[in-house]
Scaffold this active site. Structure first.
Site, mmCIF file in Angstrom:
data_model
loop_
_atom_site.group_PDB
_atom_site.id
_atom_site.type_symbol
_atom_site.label_atom_id
_atom_site.label_comp_id
_atom_site.label_asym_id
_atom_site.label_seq_id
_atom_site.Cartn_x
_atom_site.Cartn_y
_atom_site.Cartn_z
ATOM 1 N N ASP A 179 27.268 32.201 26.900
ATOM 2 C CA ASP A 179 26.662 30.851 26.898
ATOM 3 C C ASP A 179 25.805 30.603 28.135
ATOM 4 O O ASP A 179 24.666 30.142 28.035
ATOM 5 C CB ASP A 179 27.749 29.772 26.832
ATOM 6 C CG ASP A 179 28.299 29.591 25.419
ATOM 7 O OD1 ASP A 179 27.588 29.897 24.452
ATOM 8 O OD2 ASP A 179 29.456 29.139 25.299
ATOM 9 N N LYS A 217 38.043 29.084 22.732
ATOM 10 C CA LYS A 217 37.369 29.890 23.757
ATOM 11 C C LYS A 217 38.248 30.177 24.978
ATOM 12 O O LYS A 217 38.105 31.211 25.604
ATOM 13 C CB LYS A 217 36.084 29.193 24.222
ATOM 14 C CG LYS A 217 34.962 29.225 23.195
ATOM 15 C CD LYS A 217 33.688 28.616 23.797
ATOM 16 C CE LYS A 217 32.578 28.543 22.790
ATOM 17 N NZ LYS A 217 31.319 28.077 23.380
HETATM 18 P P1 NAP Z 1 33.402 19.532 25.536
HETATM 19 O O1 NAP Z 1 33.989 20.732 26.171
HETATM 20 O O2 NAP Z 1 34.197 18.744 24.564
HETATM 21 O O3 NAP Z 1 32.932 18.538 26.734
HETATM 22 C C1 NAP Z 1 32.331 17.316 26.427
HETATM 23 C C2 NAP Z 1 31.726 16.703 27.696
HETATM 24 O O4 NAP Z 1 30.983 15.554 27.315
HETATM 25 C C3 NAP Z 1 32.763 16.225 28.697
HETATM 26 O O5 NAP Z 1 32.221 16.331 29.985
HETATM 27 C C4 NAP Z 1 32.954 14.756 28.297
HETATM 28 O O6 NAP Z 1 33.362 13.940 29.362
HETATM 29 C C5 NAP Z 1 31.533 14.393 27.943
HETATM 30 N N1 NAP Z 1 31.441 13.262 27.001
HETATM 31 C C6 NAP Z 1 31.857 13.254 25.715
HETATM 32 N N2 NAP Z 1 31.579 12.062 25.144
HETATM 33 C C7 NAP Z 1 30.987 11.309 26.107
HETATM 34 C C8 NAP Z 1 30.486 9.981 26.150
HETATM 35 N N3 NAP Z 1 30.527 9.182 25.062
HETATM 36 N N4 NAP Z 1 29.955 9.525 27.305
HETATM 37 C C9 NAP Z 1 29.910 10.318 28.382
HETATM 38 N N5 NAP Z 1 30.365 11.579 28.421
HETATM 39 C C10 NAP Z 1 30.900 12.076 27.290
HETATM 40 O O7 NAP Z 1 32.042 19.888 24.781
HETATM 41 P P2 NAP Z 1 31.002 21.068 25.068
HETATM 42 O O8 NAP Z 1 31.407 22.295 24.339
HETATM 43 O O9 NAP Z 1 30.772 21.164 26.544
HETATM 44 O O10 NAP Z 1 29.700 20.518 24.319
HETATM 45 C C11 NAP Z 1 28.941 19.441 24.830
HETATM 46 C C12 NAP Z 1 27.600 19.388 24.083
HETATM 47 O O11 NAP Z 1 26.847 20.554 24.404
HETATM 48 C C13 NAP Z 1 27.749 19.378 22.552
HETATM 49 O O12 NAP Z 1 26.743 18.569 22.006
HETATM 50 C C14 NAP Z 1 27.499 20.838 22.167
HETATM 51 O O13 NAP Z 1 26.947 20.967 20.861
HETATM 52 C C15 NAP Z 1 26.463 21.219 23.211
HETATM 53 N N6 NAP Z 1 26.480 22.675 23.460
HETATM 54 C C16 NAP Z 1 25.375 23.368 23.098
HETATM 55 C C17 NAP Z 1 25.316 24.710 23.313
HETATM 56 C C18 NAP Z 1 24.064 25.441 22.929
HETATM 57 O O14 NAP Z 1 24.123 26.658 22.720
HETATM 58 N N7 NAP Z 1 22.921 24.771 22.854
HETATM 59 C C19 NAP Z 1 26.407 25.397 23.910
HETATM 60 C C20 NAP Z 1 27.531 24.633 24.276
HETATM 61 C C21 NAP Z 1 27.559 23.277 24.044
HETATM 62 P P3 NAP Z 1 34.922 13.673 29.683
HETATM 63 O O15 NAP Z 1 35.375 14.867 30.486
HETATM 64 O O16 NAP Z 1 34.900 12.423 30.457
HETATM 65 O O17 NAP Z 1 35.632 13.568 28.353
#
Ligand code: NAP
Length: 292
Positions: free
Chosen positions: A107, A71
């Site tokens: 998004d 992205k």
């Molecule tokens: P990402 O860019 O990889 O970011 C992950 C985030 O989660 C970071 O802030 C990370 O913190 C934190 N994190 C990961 N593991 C953790 C843990 N064990 N404890 C605490 N914090 C943790 O991922 P993303 O794309 O933002 O996605 C995050 C979630 O949102 C996923 O489940 C995804 O499926 C969902 N999502 C859904 C939609 C939708 O359309 N519904 C759209 C986008 C995302 P650090 O910075 O400390 O690593």
């Protein structure tokens, strides 16, 4: 569908793409409108991203969705990027307008539409606590700030990442933004003042759906709106516990459907059949029968 000479191809580029729900959602929407369009997922490796984008023009694809991990990296290959996508720093939708590739990020806008349509919540003047500072959190934070949110408190495991997002938000939108890490004493007082909590980490996502949420439900104020971006399972442990506590809840399915609906509208100029797309998503969330 039957592939014929006028069939226009749309695609998803990412790695992995095998479990994406976008193909069923978009193909169902194209069929609903009787469009001779089809949507195909392509696994594109990082080193092949430029070639894949060049192929959008070369093959005359109508448009493309971009997912993890491309992205951000896709931006330099595009001819134009709209304001919100530029602020977020990520593109999830490309329109091929006669060979000119225009990038959008649906998004954040999809998140706001879902909040509005499903629980009649608008961000103007509200206080929001956001857990996470990754890609999903960035999209949500910018759409909330641009939508008039009064104050945003961002808590992330990696504090520095939250601070970078906060600085980007302050500079671009003037929104009042505070940051903390997840162990901060300031988290629960911030929740006590908040109108909305958004969880934007993968904690609680299948197959780790038993994992404890990042916040304790007994400390959530009843009446708070709690939104989990995780959509598999549709009812995460956070959503179940928050609901039992008397909070209003929203699952990530709505954001998933509305970001896809906005991409559909950018490509076709037609109104997206949101409920048809939502049904396609629910039918294909195989691991959880209770997709409600
Ligand atoms: P990402 O860019 O990889 O970011 C992950 C985030 O989660 C970071 O802030 C990370 O913190 C934190 N994190 C990961 N593991 C953790 C843990 N064990 N404890 C605490 N914090 C943790 O991922 P993303 O794309 O933002 O996605 C995050 C979630 O949102 C996923 O489940 C995804 O499926 C969902 N999502 C859904 C939609 C939708 O359309 N519904 C759209 C986008 C995302 P650090 O910075 O400390 O690593």
């Amino acid at each position: 569908m039957v592939i014929t000479r006028p069939t226009k191809v749309f695609a998803l580029f990412g790695d992995p793409v095998a479990h994406s729900l976008s193909p069923v959602m978009q193909n169902r929407a194209f069929a609903y409108h009787g469009l001779p369009f089809c949507y195909i997922p392509f696994r594109v490796r990082r080193e092949d991203l430029n070639a894949a984008v060049v192929a959008i023009r070369a093959l005359g694809l109508g448009g493309v969705n971009i997912t993890i991990p491309h992205k951000e990296q896709v931006i330099p290959y595009l001819d134009e990027v709209d304001r919100e996508a530029r602020l977020i720093g990520a593109v999830n939708t490309i329109l091929n307008q006669n060979g000119r590739l225009i990038g959008y990020n649906t998004d954040g806008a999809g998140f706001l539409l879902s909040l509005n349509a499903e629980i009649n919540f608008t961000p103007g003047g509200k206080r929001v606590v956001l857990l996470g500072a990754g890609g999903g959190a960035r999209a949500v934070a910018f759409s909330l700030a641009l939508g008039g949110t009064r104050a945003l408190a961002i808590f992330n495991r990696n504090l520095e990442r939250a601070q970078v997002l906060a600085e980007d938000l302050r500079r671009a939108t003037g929104c009042d933004v505070e940051t903390g890490n997840l162990r901060d004493d300031f988290l629960y007082p911030a929740l006590a003042r908040a109108d909305l909590l958004v969880h934007a980490s993968p904690v609680g996502m299948y197959p780790h759906h038993e994992e404890a949420p990042l916040v304790k439900a007994e400390l959530l104020p009843p009446g708070l709106v709690v939104c989990d971006l995780v959509y598999n399972p549709p009812k995460t442990r956070l959503i179940i516990e928050a609901e039992a506590r008397g909070c209003r809840v929203l699952s990530g399915i709505g954001m998933l459907v509305y970001q896809g609906a906005l991409a559909f509208e950018i490509w076709t100029g037609l109104r997206a059949p949101v409920e048809v797309m939502r049904a396609a998503v629910k039918e294909n969330l195989h691991n959880f029968e209770s997709a409600s």
